[in-house]
Design an enzyme around this catalytic site. Structure first.
Site: not given
Length: 218
Positions: A69, A118
């Protein structure tokens, strides 16, 4: 939407025993040095709050997992939850995916998961999409010849784009795909839902999934 910064997140991540803060030190040595075994190594890029990879690790104790992440404020939530019930076969990295080849050696990864990445909808940002040709090339440098790339999203435009980039790639080929995962029994078997997936399914939105494999050019 602007990502909310959480005060103290960077410090927490830097001191969390389950986050590997010097990942380049373990290139080619992840199983030996971190997990002390020779099991398969799977990674999730953009793991968010960690529901998917934590459940995968719990279900598959004979597979090693690394959750990646980029943002410490996001990883903080996964790490604090994980501390309450840690697993020996899961660790986290707070790092940009563009550094994958600095962290992993050739043929070190057995499987790569991309979940609800995203979409970067503007054309000028296409190279930032995790299924862009730039990233597909990075993945090809660390994946085993028999490895797999799995991608899930609710964003149809991003999914169409991902199918196109894989179809046009000289490094990857499609194994299977569906625009409605939860109504495709063969692909939905054993599916672990992310937090976003649960939300979108609850809203009645179809989930798209594809599986690709590297092309053996030898």
């Amino acid at each position: 939407m602007r990502l909310r910064n959480i005060p103290g997140a960077d410090e927490y991540i830097a001191n969390c025993e389950y986050v590997i803060n010097d990942p380049t030190d373990y290139k080619g040595l992840w199983n030996k040095e971190i997990f002390s075994n020779s099991n398969s190594l799977h990674i999730e890029i953009g793991m968010g709050k960690g529901q998917f990879i934590t459940q995968m690790a719990a279900n598959n104790p004979d597979i090693n997992y690394l959750g990646i992440e980029k943002y410490s404020s996001v990883l903080l939530r996964a790490a604090t939850k994980f501390e309450k019930k840690p697993l020996d076969n899961l660790r986290f990295l707070c790092v940009d995916a563009r550094k994958l080849t600095d962290i992993f050696d050739k043929n070190e990864i057995n499987r790569i998961y991309l979940n609800f990445s995203d979409p970067w909808p503007k054309d000028r940002h296409a190279k930032r999409r995790l299924t862009s040709p730039i990233f597909l090339e990075l993945y090809s440098e660390i994946i085993r010849e028999d490895g797999l790339l799995e991608f899930k999203t609710d964003n149809t435009n991003l999914f169409d784009y991902s199918i196109m980039t894989i179809d046009e790639s000289s490094l990857w080929e499609m194994c299977n795909y569906t625009y409605d995962l939860h109504n495709e029994p063969s692909m939905n078997e054993g599916n672990i839902m992310t937090e976003y997936e649960e939300k979108f399914v609850g809203q009645g939105n179809p989930i798209h999934k594809l599986i690709a494999k590297p092309i053996n050019n030898n």
